[in-house]
Design a protein around this motif. Structure first.
Motif, PDB file in Angstrom:
ATOM      1  N   LYS A 247       0.711  -1.023   0.244  1.00 20.25           N
ATOM      2  CA  LYS A 247       0.036   0.258   0.174  1.00 20.25           C
ATOM      3  C   LYS A 247       0.774   1.137   0.083  1.00 20.25           C
ATOM      4  N   VAL A 248      -0.153   1.857  -1.133  1.00 18.42           N
ATOM      5  CA  VAL A 248       0.987   3.647  -1.172  1.00 18.42           C
ATOM      6  C   VAL A 248       0.867   4.134   0.692  1.00 18.42           C
ATOM      7  N   ILE A 249       1.718   4.604   1.255  1.00 19.81           N
ATOM      8  CA  ILE A 249       1.521   5.870   2.192  1.00 19.81           C
ATOM      9  C   ILE A 249       1.658   7.498   2.313  1.00 19.81           C
ATOM     10  N   GLN A 250      -0.035   7.800   3.150  1.00 17.98           N
ATOM     11  CA  GLN A 250      -0.252   8.529   2.861  1.00 17.98           C
ATOM     12  C   GLN A 250       0.924   9.341   3.528  1.00 17.98           C
ATOM     13  N   GLU A 251       0.971  10.812   3.033  1.00 20.34           N
ATOM     14  CA  GLU A 251       2.618  11.906   3.376  1.00 20.34           C
ATOM     15  C   GLU A 251       3.288  13.030   1.953  1.00 20.34           C
ATOM     16  N   THR A 252       4.426  13.726   3.023  1.00 20.24           N
ATOM     17  CA  THR A 252       4.301  14.601   2.081  1.00 20.24           C
ATOM     18  C   THR A 252       5.712  14.425   2.369  1.00 20.24           C
ATOM     19  N   ARG A 253       6.491  14.346   0.681  1.00 17.49           N
ATOM     20  CA  ARG A 253       7.732  14.160   0.237  1.00 17.49           C
ATOM     21  C   ARG A 253       8.435  15.260   0.015  1.00 17.49           C
ATOM     22  N   GLY A 254       9.599  14.966   0.148  1.00 20.13           N
ATOM     23  CA  GLY A 254      10.496  16.429  -0.430  1.00 20.13           C
ATOM     24  C   GLY A 254      11.238  16.066  -1.701  1.00 20.13           C
ATOM     25  N   TRP A 255      11.580  16.715  -2.878  1.00 16.24           N
ATOM     26  CA  TRP A 255      12.493  16.332  -3.579  1.00 16.24           C
ATOM     27  C   TRP A 255      13.736  17.010  -3.771  1.00 16.24           C
ATOM     28  N   ASP A 256      14.545  16.148  -4.481  1.00 19.96           N
ATOM     29  CA  ASP A 256      15.982  15.711  -4.000  1.00 19.96           C
ATOM     30  C   ASP A 256      16.723  15.918  -5.594  1.00 19.96           C
ATOM     31  N   PRO A 257      17.051  17.469  -5.961  1.00 18.16           N
ATOM     32  CA  PRO A 257      17.251  17.610  -7.466  1.00 18.16           C
ATOM     33  C   PRO A 257      18.782  17.010  -7.921  1.00 18.16           C
ATOM     34  N   ILE A 258      19.259  16.584  -6.871  1.00 18.89           N
ATOM     35  CA  ILE A 258      21.253  16.285  -7.515  1.00 18.89           C
ATOM     36  C   ILE A 258      20.633  14.412  -7.358  1.00 18.89           C
ATOM     37  N   LYS A 259      20.023  13.639  -6.598  1.00 16.06           N
ATOM     38  CA  LYS A 259      19.936  12.583  -6.838  1.00 16.06           C
ATOM     39  C   LYS A 259      18.590  12.463  -7.500  1.00 16.06           C
ATOM     40  N   GLU A 260      17.529  13.305  -7.898  1.00 20.32           N
ATOM     41  CA  GLU A 260      17.000  13.069  -8.468  1.00 20.32           C
ATOM     42  C   GLU A 260      15.579  12.142  -7.838  1.00 20.32           C
ATOM     43  N   ILE A 261      15.664  12.323  -6.926  1.00 20.34           N
ATOM     44  CA  ILE A 261      14.277  10.900  -5.820  1.00 20.34           C
ATOM     45  C   ILE A 261      14.055  11.840  -5.367  1.00 20.34           C
ATOM     46  N   THR A 262      11.869  11.590  -4.600  1.00 19.62           N
ATOM     47  CA  THR A 262      11.484  12.206  -3.903  1.00 19.62           C
ATOM     48  C   THR A 262      12.034  11.732  -2.674  1.00 19.62           C
ATOM     49  N   TYR A 263      11.577  11.962  -1.004  1.00 18.52           N
ATOM     50  CA  TYR A 263      12.441  11.290  -0.107  1.00 18.52           C
ATOM     51  C   TYR A 263      10.890  11.855   1.073  1.00 18.52           C
ATOM     52  N   SER A 264      10.864  10.960   1.586  1.00 14.08           N
ATOM     53  CA  SER A 264       9.655  11.043   3.610  1.00 14.08           C
ATOM     54  C   SER A 264      10.183  12.337   4.232  1.00 14.08           C
ATOM     55  N   GLN A 265       9.253  13.095   4.397  1.00 16.79           N
ATOM     56  CA  GLN A 265       9.366  14.091   5.217  1.00 16.79           C
ATOM     57  C   GLN A 265       8.184  14.170   6.209  1.00 16.79           C
ATOM     58  N   ARG A 266       7.253  13.896   5.795  1.00 13.09           N
ATOM     59  CA  ARG A 266       5.918  13.630   7.361  1.00 13.09           C
ATOM     60  C   ARG A 266       5.330  12.503   6.838  1.00 13.09           C
ATOM     61  N   THR A 267       4.725  11.665   7.670  1.00 16.68           N
ATOM     62  CA  THR A 267       3.322  11.081   7.544  1.00 16.68           C
ATOM     63  C   THR A 267       2.722  11.321   8.222  1.00 16.68           C
ATOM     64  N   LYS A 268       1.034  11.465   7.928  1.00 16.45           N
ATOM     65  CA  LYS A 268      -0.200  11.655   7.919  1.00 16.45           C
ATOM     66  C   LYS A 268      -1.027  11.733   9.607  1.00 16.45           C
ATOM     67  N   GLU A 269      -0.154  10.392  10.119  1.00 20.12           N
ATOM     68  CA  GLU A 269       0.508  10.561  11.998  1.00 20.12           C
ATOM     69  C   GLU A 269       0.652  12.237  12.395  1.00 20.12           C
ATOM     70  N   GLU A 270       1.696  12.675  11.177  1.00 19.47           N
ATOM     71  CA  GLU A 270       2.591  13.810  11.576  1.00 19.47           C
ATOM     72  C   GLU A 270       1.520  15.504  11.546  1.00 19.47           C
ATOM     73  N   ALA A 271       0.607  15.291   9.984  1.00 12.93           N
ATOM     74  CA  ALA A 271      -0.082  15.696   9.436  1.00 12.93           C
ATOM     75  C   ALA A 271      -1.066  16.789  10.606  1.00 12.93           C
ATOM     76  N   GLN A 272      -0.428  18.144  10.279  1.00 15.86           N
ATOM     77  CA  GLN A 272      -0.489  19.272  10.698  1.00 15.86           C
ATOM     78  C   GLN A 272      -2.181  19.263  10.113  1.00 15.86           C
ATOM     79  N   ASP A 273      -3.616  19.566  11.869  1.00 13.02           N
ATOM     80  CA  ASP A 273      -4.541  19.358  11.914  1.00 13.02           C
ATOM     81  C   ASP A 273      -4.752  21.017  11.766  1.00 13.02           C
ATOM     82  N   TYR A 274      -5.384  22.093  10.833  1.00 13.53           N
ATOM     83  CA  TYR A 274      -5.203  23.349  10.852  1.00 13.53           C
ATOM     84  C   TYR A 274      -6.249  23.743  10.971  1.00 13.53           C
TER      85      TYR A 274
END
Ligand SMILES: [Zn+2]
Length: 488
Positions: A247-274
């Motif tokens: 299963k794909v995890i619901q999360e926020t990912r960043g982009w590394d322009p040098i390695k040209e990959i995305t990486y996990s920044q924070r998952t839904k559990e840590e998501a902000q409740d605005y």
């Protein structure tokens, strides 16, 4: 199983206003001294009151009008509450359920592909908010610095519907939007400077399934290349996960322009409740009372997709050439001025030549040498003169390109260069023939090869002759003469 990627874009744009969104501090992105453009209002001191920057509202409405949004009579600001060190007030003034613009669409008009050109990407909403400060992490890693100059700069957020399917479509949308924003004078929209920032929501679902898959958000996309590559990477990554039955995890990912990959920044559990609630310090907006819409509509300039159509129709150039001109107003100006200075006799053949030389050679050199337009000395008069000489067959295309290389930097008079360097096409056949005879005499091996059937040696012989004549001949004519000479 085949999967269908569904993407939505969120684009943040710093607006080109004189002052900030809710105070009179200067909105100057070139100010490099930290914390100099600040006041108690944008720092959120207790007891201060914000005032709405009317110009910022006007700029967002202009964008809405250009993309055919519905502009509701009623709109309001809300507080988006969250804690982060770059947010001095502890909340951001934004718009929650009553944005300035709803709906609209933007065509992928910058595509070279005519079919993609017709594709309209639907817009969900466009709203207005304020930017945050900037965190700076010095190399010692012992501390974090905060610059509040950016805090309170008017920020437009445009959200598309989840209707995009590829990285290329997303890139074309962002590029088309950037050109529109510059044309409207709404923003410089320089992605490197962070004046335009893209985020993408991306999910995959099995083809023919209606409901959307798990959504992943990719942030920090600060170039068009990053937008396209990050999406292509995510589509591949999520496809692989789904194909493994995971299963794909619901999360926020960043982009590394040098390695040209995305990486996990924070998952839904840590998501902000605005927690949003209406901003009590600002009155609701009735934009139809604030602005004369007839005047706003009349003030809209020619929109870039109209400019493109006009270029194709007026100058009979290809979509690809028109796309480049639409994205670069200085190139467009040089193109139009040069065409207007062509000898009327050569307008028809000269115009596509100007487009070609400009979009491939001049812009090619500009990019290769990292030049600004100010570094390019070539005037439209001289450029037109060069094309006149080429179109009238006074000089060969090879000579024209050599001269172009010179005059981009010097703007030396084309006529003078042709005269002093003797570059005029040699029309006297006896000179051509005597040069050809010399080349034939010096290249017996090539002649032998040619006679054996290696016909591509002809190109070599033409090249040798052209070099000897400093390019001042027509290669086709030389080829014909050489062939005649060898085969008798
Ligand atoms: Zn301020």
């Amino acid at each position: 199983m085949e999967y269908e990627p569904i993407l939505g874009l969120e684009v943040h744009v710093e607006l080109k206003t004189k002052s900030k969104m809710f105070c009179s501090c200067s909105n100057d992105s070139n100010e490099h001294h930290p914390n100099t453009l600040i006041c108690p209002i944008c720092l959120g001191h207790p007891g201060t009151l914000p005032t709405i920057n009317k110009k910022a509202v006007e700029l967002v409405i202009k964008v809405g009008l250009a993309v055919g949004s519905q502009i509701p009579e009623f709109s309001k600001f809300d507080r988006k509450n969250y804690f982060y060190p770059d947010l001095p007030k502890g909340y951001q003034i934004s718009q929650y359920d009553e944005p300035l613009c709803k709906g609209g669409q933007l065509f992928l008009y910058l595509s070279d592909d005519d079919k993609l050109n017709q594709r309209a990407i639907e817009i969900e909403r466009i709203h207005l908010e304020e930017d945050t400060g900037k965190l700076i992490h010095p190399e010692d890693k012992k501390s974090t610095l905060i610059d509040f100059n950016r805090a309170g700069i008017p920020l437009m957020e445009l959200v598309t519907k989840p209707v995009i399917h590829t990285g290329k479509e997303a890139r074309l949308f962002a590029q088309g939007l950037q050109v529109l924003l510059k044309t409207l004078g709404v923003s410089e929209a320089d992605m490197e400077k962070g004046q335009m920032r893209c985020e993408v929501n991306i999910s995959l679902r099995p083809k023919n399934q209606k409901e959307l898959g798990t959504k992943v958000e990719v942030k920090n996309l600060n170039s068009f290349k990053a937008v396209e590559k990050a999406i292509d990477f995510e589509i591949k990554r999520q496809t692989e996960i789904l194909e493994k039955g995971e299963k794909v995890i619901q999360e926020t990912r960043g982009w590394d322009p040098i390695k040209e990959i995305t990486y996990s920044q924070r998952t839904k559990e840590e998501a902000q409740d605005y927690r949003y609630f209406p901003e009590p310090d600002l009155p609701p907006l009735n934009v139809y009372k604030l602005f004369d819409f007839k005047k706003l509509k009349a003030e809209l300039p020619e929109l870039p997709w109209q400019t493109k159509q006009n270029l194709i129709q007026t100058y009979n150039i290809l979509s690809q050439g028109a796309n480049i001109l639409v994205q670069d107003d200085k190139a467009l100006l040089l193109f139009k001025e040069t065409v207007s200075k062509l000898d009327p006799e050569y307008k028809k053949i000269g115009t596509p030549l100007i487009n070609n030389y400009l979009t491939t050679d001049i812009l090619g050199i500009k990019e290769k040498e990292g030049l600004d337009w100010e570094d390019i000395k070539l005037s439209s008069d001289n450029f037109a003169q060069l094309i006149n000489n080429l179109a009238s067959e006074k000089i060969s295309s090879r000579v024209a390109k050599d001269i172009l290389l010179d005059i981009i930097h010097s703007n030396q008079d084309v006529e003078e260069i042709i005269k002093t360097k003797g570059l005029e096409k040699i029309k006297d056949e006896s000179i051509l023939i005597s040069t050809i005879e010399e080349i034939i005499k010096n290249n017996p091996k090539a002649i032998e090869d040619y006679k054996k059937g290696k016909t591509n040696t002809l190109q070599f012989l033409v090249g040798q002759t052209m070099a000897k004549l400093k390019g001042a001949a027509d290669p086709q004519e030389l080829g014909k003469l050489i062939r005649e000479k060898i085969t008798g």
